[in-house]
Motif scaffolding. Structure first.
Motif, PDB file in Angstrom:
ATOM      1  N   GLY A  99      41.578  17.678  38.616  1.00 39.01           N
ATOM      2  CA  GLY A  99      41.635  16.972  36.507  1.00 39.01           C
ATOM      3  C   GLY A  99      40.849  15.484  36.155  1.00 39.01           C
ATOM      4  N   GLY A 100      41.078  15.357  35.082  1.00 36.49           N
ATOM      5  CA  GLY A 100      40.448  14.806  34.776  1.00 36.49           C
ATOM      6  C   GLY A 100      40.398  13.634  35.157  1.00 36.49           C
ATOM      7  N   VAL A 101      41.307  12.664  35.238  1.00 36.40           N
ATOM      8  CA  VAL A 101      41.216  11.707  36.193  1.00 36.40           C
ATOM      9  C   VAL A 101      41.695  12.388  37.914  1.00 36.40           C
ATOM     10  CG1 VAL A 101      42.659  10.497  35.019  1.00 36.40           C
ATOM     11  CG2 VAL A 101      44.204  11.670  36.706  1.00 36.40           C
TER      12      VAL A 101
ATOM     13  N   VAL B 127      48.058   6.895  48.149  1.00 36.44           N
ATOM     14  CA  VAL B 127      48.162   7.692  47.387  1.00 36.44           C
ATOM     15  C   VAL B 127      48.017   7.673  45.334  1.00 36.44           C
ATOM     16  CG1 VAL B 127      50.194   9.694  47.197  1.00 36.44           C
ATOM     17  CG2 VAL B 127      50.299   8.596  48.911  1.00 36.44           C
ATOM     18  N   TYR B 128      47.182   8.488  44.944  1.00 38.49           N
ATOM     19  CA  TYR B 128      47.004   8.635  43.992  1.00 38.49           C
ATOM     20  C   TYR B 128      47.746   9.951  43.051  1.00 38.49           C
ATOM     21  CZ  TYR B 128      43.573   8.898  40.117  1.00 38.49           C
ATOM     22  OH  TYR B 128      42.969   8.817  38.822  1.00 38.49           O
ATOM     23  N   ASP B 129      48.823   9.551  42.510  1.00 38.65           N
ATOM     24  CA  ASP B 129      49.114  10.721  42.235  1.00 38.65           C
ATOM     25  C   ASP B 129      49.239  11.414  40.525  1.00 38.65           C
ATOM     26  OD1 ASP B 129      51.116  12.895  41.377  1.00 38.65           O
ATOM     27  OD2 ASP B 129      52.915  11.976  42.046  1.00 38.65           O
ATOM     28  N   PRO B 130      48.654  11.386  39.645  1.00 40.05           N
ATOM     29  CA  PRO B 130      49.517  11.747  37.945  1.00 40.05           C
ATOM     30  C   PRO B 130      49.672  13.512  37.990  1.00 40.05           C
ATOM     31  CG  PRO B 130      47.133  13.016  38.861  1.00 40.05           C
ATOM     32  CD  PRO B 130      48.168  12.551  40.216  1.00 40.05           C
ATOM     33  N   ILE B 131      51.015  13.795  39.345  1.00 44.41           N
ATOM     34  CA  ILE B 131      51.607  15.182  39.569  1.00 44.41           C
ATOM     35  C   ILE B 131      53.101  14.499  39.312  1.00 44.41           C
ATOM     36  CG2 ILE B 131      52.048  17.687  39.865  1.00 44.41           C
ATOM     37  CD1 ILE B 131      48.998  17.308  38.687  1.00 44.41           C
TER      38      ILE B 131
ATOM     39  N   LEU C  33      50.921   7.922  39.014  1.00 38.26           N
ATOM     40  CA  LEU C  33      50.078   7.108  36.945  1.00 38.26           C
ATOM     41  C   LEU C  33      50.782   8.578  36.218  1.00 38.26           C
ATOM     42  CD1 LEU C  33      47.046   8.515  37.438  1.00 38.26           C
ATOM     43  CD2 LEU C  33      47.016   6.728  39.021  1.00 38.26           C
ATOM     44  N   GLY C  34      50.636   9.270  37.065  1.00 42.20           N
ATOM     45  CA  GLY C  34      51.610  10.368  35.744  1.00 42.20           C
ATOM     46  C   GLY C  34      52.364  11.342  35.911  1.00 42.20           C
ATOM     47  N   PHE C  35      52.648  12.244  35.506  1.00 45.42           N
ATOM     48  CA  PHE C  35      53.896  13.171  35.807  1.00 45.42           C
ATOM     49  C   PHE C  35      53.570  14.192  35.127  1.00 45.42           C
ATOM     50  CE2 PHE C  35      55.176   8.729  34.617  1.00 45.42           C
ATOM     51  CZ  PHE C  35      55.729   8.997  36.608  1.00 45.42           C
TER      52      PHE C  35
ATOM     53  N   GLY D 245      53.638   0.720  39.844  1.00 43.21           N
ATOM     54  CA  GLY D 245      53.373   1.509  38.781  1.00 43.21           C
ATOM     55  C   GLY D 245      51.958   0.445  38.553  1.00 43.21           C
ATOM     56  N   PHE D 246      51.780   2.264  37.596  1.00 41.08           N
ATOM     57  CA  PHE D 246      50.622   1.823  36.829  1.00 41.08           C
ATOM     58  C   PHE D 246      50.472   2.063  35.468  1.00 41.08           C
ATOM     59  CE2 PHE D 246      46.037   2.840  36.944  1.00 41.08           C
ATOM     60  CZ  PHE D 246      45.367   2.107  36.836  1.00 41.08           C
TER      61      PHE D 246
END
Length: 322
Positions: free
Chosen positions: A148-150, A207-211, A232-234, A256-257
């Motif tokens: 994705g974008g990020v 762990v980098y998690d936009p999901i 950082l997103g859901f 939290g970010f």
């Protein structure tokens, strides 16, 4: 001027004609060339974003354009200068009046489509991994939603910072993009067990998690002691509930970010990050992946690509020529 606006929550944007804005003191009037779309724009339309504008509202969180007029008291910028900005709102329009303090000069070697796709995606990943998680060389970084974008920018930033990167995405085509961005290991979220694969590779340190949702839970179970997790997103629609006892046993840290929040509380964090990222761009270390470009009147189609998670990299609306 033309603008795409939310008139009723949960409904498609409407193309409307409104008065061209006048910059107030401390603002600049920007002729918008391009607007980068973000998943957050879809949440604004639904009415579920952290910030809720008064309707009707023009969406579009990041833009690139040329300064056409200065409000009183503006210094350090000039008419005719090309700038990028994280405006939060207002990007899907011919013109936007925005605070001068959030404008970033765009270098000559960066075109408007790249600039409109640059600030949020790269800024989010760089501040998250550097300022917040303090990712170290040699650590293992797990990126969820990696195509994705990020996600793609997190792969690039992680590699520049010296990490070993595991990319998790859906399907072979998206994983090929992750590989091209520099990922060391690939996980197909449709067919493979995230926890098992990550543990077989030695576990995750960051762990980098936009999901969110089940992917976050699986990633947390694959973490090494003292790992840091960045929700950082859901995009899954599921906000995970985190069991504190699991954090205790492995000394895990959940950070939290919300990148956009730094515009108000610590803008220097963002300006310092932008300076680093623009240097990387000029040096050829990073390059935005723009998967599709749309006209202003086709913004609803463009936003649907984000809602359905069919987009890879960034989706950009081109509004005028440079």
């Amino acid at each position: 001027m033309r603008t795409m606006q939310v008139v009723e929550l949960g409904q498609p944007l409407e193309l409307r004609e409104v008065e061209k804005p006048t910059p107030l003191a401390g603002d600049v009037l920007v002729k918008v060339h391009a607007c980068g779309l973000n998943f957050g724009d879809t949440l604004v339309i639904k009415g579920t974003y952290q910030e809720k504008p008064q309707l009707p509202a023009t969406v579009g969180m990041e833009l690139c354009g040329t300064i056409e007029a200065l409000g009183d008291g503006v210094e350090g910028l000039h008419v005719g200068q090309k700038v990028g900005a994280y405006s939060g709102f207002g990007g899907l329009a011919d013109y936007a009046a925005i605070p001068a303090g959030i404008c970033v000069p765009v270098p000559d070697d960066m075109d408007s489509l790249d600039a409109a796709a640059f600030l949020v995606a790269y800024g989010t990943s760089h501040v998250a991994l550097d300022y917040k998680a303090q990712l170290q060389p040699g650590e293992r970084l797990l990126v969820l939603g990696a195509s994705g974008g990020v996600g793609l920018t997190a792969i690039e930033v992680g590699k520049i910072m010296g990490a070993e990167v595991i990319a998790c995405a859906r399907g072979a085509a998206k994983l090929e993009l992750c590989k091209a961005a520099g990922a060391d290991h690939l996980i197909c979220s449709e067919t493979e067990d995230i926890r098992d694969v990550v543990k077989s590779l030695g576990g995750a340190d960051v762990v980098y998690d936009p999901i969110g949702g089940d992917q976050f839970k699986a990633a947390m179970r694959a973490c090494n002691p003292e790992a840091r997790l960045l929700p950082l997103g859901f995009a899954s629609g599921d906000v995970p509930q985190i069991p504190a006892n699991h954090l205790l046993v492995k000394n895990l840290t959940v950070i939290g970010f919300y990148w956009g929040g730094y515009v108000r509380v610590k803008p220097k964090v963002l300006t310092d990050s932008f300076a680093t990222l623009i240097d990387w761009y000029s040096a050829g270390k990073i390059k935005p992946h723009v998967s599709s470009v749309h006209a202003l009147e086709d913004a609803n189609t463009a936003l649907d690509l984000l809602r359905t998670r069919k987009a890879t990299g960034k989706v950009v609306v081109k509004i005028s020529a440079d």
